[in-house]
Design a protein around this motif. Structure first.
Motif, PDB file in Angstrom:
ATOM      1  N   VAL A 219       0.862  -1.181   0.000  1.00 45.27           N
ATOM      2  CA  VAL A 219       0.000   0.000   0.000  1.00 45.27           C
ATOM      3  C   VAL A 219       0.895   1.225   0.000  1.00 45.27           C
ATOM      4  N   ARG A 220       0.699   2.114  -0.966  1.00 48.38           N
ATOM      5  CA  ARG A 220       1.500   3.331  -1.024  1.00 48.38           C
ATOM      6  C   ARG A 220       0.639   4.526  -0.658  1.00 48.38           C
ATOM      7  N   PRO A 221       0.828   5.093   0.548  1.00 44.94           N
ATOM      8  CA  PRO A 221       0.054   6.263   0.953  1.00 44.94           C
ATOM      9  C   PRO A 221       0.333   7.448   0.033  1.00 44.94           C
ATOM     10  N   LEU A 222      -0.650   8.311  -0.113  1.00 43.58           N
ATOM     11  CA  LEU A 222      -0.469   9.533  -0.890  1.00 43.58           C
ATOM     12  C   LEU A 222       0.561  10.407  -0.187  1.00 43.58           C
ATOM     13  N   SER A 223       1.529  10.898  -0.945  1.00 43.44           N
ATOM     14  CA  SER A 223       2.604  11.692  -0.356  1.00 43.44           C
ATOM     15  C   SER A 223       2.554  13.116  -0.882  1.00 43.44           C
ATOM     16  N   VAL A 224       3.012  14.047  -0.054  1.00 46.16           N
ATOM     17  CA  VAL A 224       3.177  15.444  -0.444  1.00 46.16           C
ATOM     18  C   VAL A 224       4.644  15.779  -0.206  1.00 46.16           C
ATOM     19  N   GLY A 225       5.363  16.069  -1.283  1.00 46.72           N
ATOM     20  CA  GLY A 225       6.790  16.322  -1.128  1.00 46.72           C
ATOM     21  C   GLY A 225       7.564  15.025  -1.161  1.00 46.72           C
ATOM     22  N   ALA A 226       8.192  14.655  -0.052  1.00 47.15           N
ATOM     23  CA  ALA A 226       9.010  13.436   0.004  1.00 47.15           C
ATOM     24  C   ALA A 226       8.136  12.204  -0.209  1.00 47.15           C
ATOM     25  N   GLU A 227       8.736  11.187  -0.777  1.00 46.54           N
ATOM     26  CA  GLU A 227       8.011   9.954  -1.053  1.00 46.54           C
ATOM     27  C   GLU A 227       7.611   9.266   0.244  1.00 46.54           C
ATOM     28  N   ALA A 228       6.337   8.863   0.325  1.00 49.59           N
ATOM     29  CA  ALA A 228       5.836   8.225   1.538  1.00 49.59           C
ATOM     30  C   ALA A 228       6.355   6.796   1.632  1.00 49.59           C
ATOM     31  N   THR A 229       6.482   6.322   2.863  1.00 52.49           N
ATOM     32  CA  THR A 229       6.935   4.958   3.098  1.00 52.49           C
ATOM     33  C   THR A 229       5.819   3.969   2.745  1.00 52.49           C
ATOM     34  N   PRO A 230       6.101   2.978   1.927  1.00 50.74           N
ATOM     35  CA  PRO A 230       5.074   1.992   1.598  1.00 50.74           C
ATOM     36  C   PRO A 230       4.767   1.096   2.793  1.00 50.74           C
ATOM     37  N   LEU A 231       3.540   0.632   2.864  1.00 52.40           N
ATOM     38  CA  LEU A 231       3.110  -0.317   3.887  1.00 52.40           C
ATOM     39  C   LEU A 231       3.061  -1.692   3.238  1.00 52.40           C
ATOM     40  N   LEU A 232       3.741  -2.635   3.847  1.00 50.27           N
ATOM     41  CA  LEU A 232       3.840  -3.981   3.293  1.00 50.27           C
ATOM     42  C   LEU A 232       3.145  -4.983   4.198  1.00 50.27           C
ATOM     43  N   ALA A 233       2.475  -5.932   3.593  1.00 47.54           N
ATOM     44  CA  ALA A 233       1.786  -6.956   4.371  1.00 47.54           C
ATOM     45  C   ALA A 233       1.768  -8.255   3.589  1.00 47.54           C
ATOM     46  N   SER A 234       1.456  -9.343   4.297  1.00 50.83           N
ATOM     47  CA  SER A 234       1.367 -10.643   3.654  1.00 50.83           C
ATOM     48  C   SER A 234       0.349 -11.490   4.394  1.00 50.83           C
ATOM     49  N   GLY A 235      -0.504 -12.187   3.660  1.00 52.28           N
ATOM     50  CA  GLY A 235      -1.500 -13.018   4.302  1.00 52.28           C
ATOM     51  C   GLY A 235      -2.300 -13.814   3.292  1.00 52.28           C
TER      52      GLY A 235
END
Length: 282
Positions: A219-235
């Motif tokens: 999941v890539r959150p919407l970022s303003v300016g610097a690139e947002a940290t992606p959220l990773l999951a597995s299931g």
């Protein structure tokens, strides 16, 4: 006259789009297959004829000559008829074939046809949604081209799902940039645990069946300016809720829907791949 064992009898189903796109590759594939096995060739003109041809395959191994949509169509039909576990597929890719090649199918009519004759069955995972749709390679929300999800980072041993907020730094070269379609508000749950909720706008969600019967989610959150940290999951299950969102499942855009759940079916289908050389699980 050459004789062939029952296991060498092929049902070659040629998608009409393949005949229009690259008739020469189709001809070459037919020649190679006919030289190595007893073949019955079907030329369906539409989805109904395609389904009838596949349903009447008998003991013959089905070989698809066509693009990624042809492969997904065949897997979907067999899954809905509950015959997928008993029917190994083979494909000679013609047209748009990024999915087939990512699964390990050789490009080129000669190499792919030889893999059909000399290859081995490889069982692969897939995603199935709550409307009985299938995903063999990648799922993307919104319906822009998707990236391959990065490997999940476990929070603790023994958990069935993972989430990571680790900053990844530079993007690996294998993950090309995806154009931002704007903010989308989605709730994404993996095995019942929320990864992101409706209060956090996101740029994109990518899901792919991974090895070991789990789905890899990014999941890539919407970022303003610097690139947002992606959220990773597995299931094993992924549920997405939101207002009328569309998604790309392999080569097809689906939706809009407000809620959809995908689950991983481990080793659900078989594809004939080269017996030696690189071949990847998805």
């Amino acid at each position: 006259m050459a004789t062939f064992a029952t296991s060498d009898q092929l049902l070659v189903i040629i998608d009409p789009a393949a005949r229009q796109t690259d008739a020469e590759s189709v001809r070459i594939a037919k020649d190679v297959l006919s030289a190595g096995a007893a073949t019955k060739v079907c030329l369906p003109e539409g989805p109904e004829e395609f389904a009838r041809a596949l349903g009447r395959r008998g003991s013959r191994r089905p070989v698809l000559i066509g693009d990624d949509r042809t492969l997904v169509r065949a897997v979907t039909l067999l899954h809905r008829q509950r015959e997928l576990a008993r029917c190994a597929l083979a494909v000679v890719p013609v047209g748009r074939t990024a999915l087939a090649e990512s699964l390990g199918v050789p490009s080129g009519a000669v190499a792919a046809a030889r893999a059909v004759l000399d290859g081995a069955e490889r069982r692969l995972d897939m995603l199935v949604d709550d409307s009985d749709g299938v995903v063999l390679g990648a799922l993307g929300i919104p319906s822009a081209p998707v990236r391959e999800p990065a490997a999940p980072v476990p929070l603790s041993a023994g958990r069935s799902w993972y989430r990571s907020l680790v900053r990844l730094g530079a993007r690996p070269a294998r993950l090309p940039a995806v154009p931002s379609p704007g903010a989308t508000r989605l709730r994404v749950e993996v095995d019942g645990e929320p990864v992101v909720d409706l209060d956090q706008p996101v740029e994109a969600v990518s899901v792919a069946p991974g090895p070991g019967g789990v789905a890899s989610v990014e999941v890539r959150p919407l970022s303003v300016g610097a690139e947002a940290t992606p959220l990773l999951a597995s299931g094993r299950t992924v549920t997405v809720t939101g207002a009328d969102f569309r998604y790309r499942a392999d080569a097809t855009v689906c939706g809009p829907v407000r809620r959809r759940t995908w689950r991983v079916m481990e080793s659900a289908w078989a594809l004939t791949l080269p017996a030696t050389g690189p071949a990847t699980d998805i």
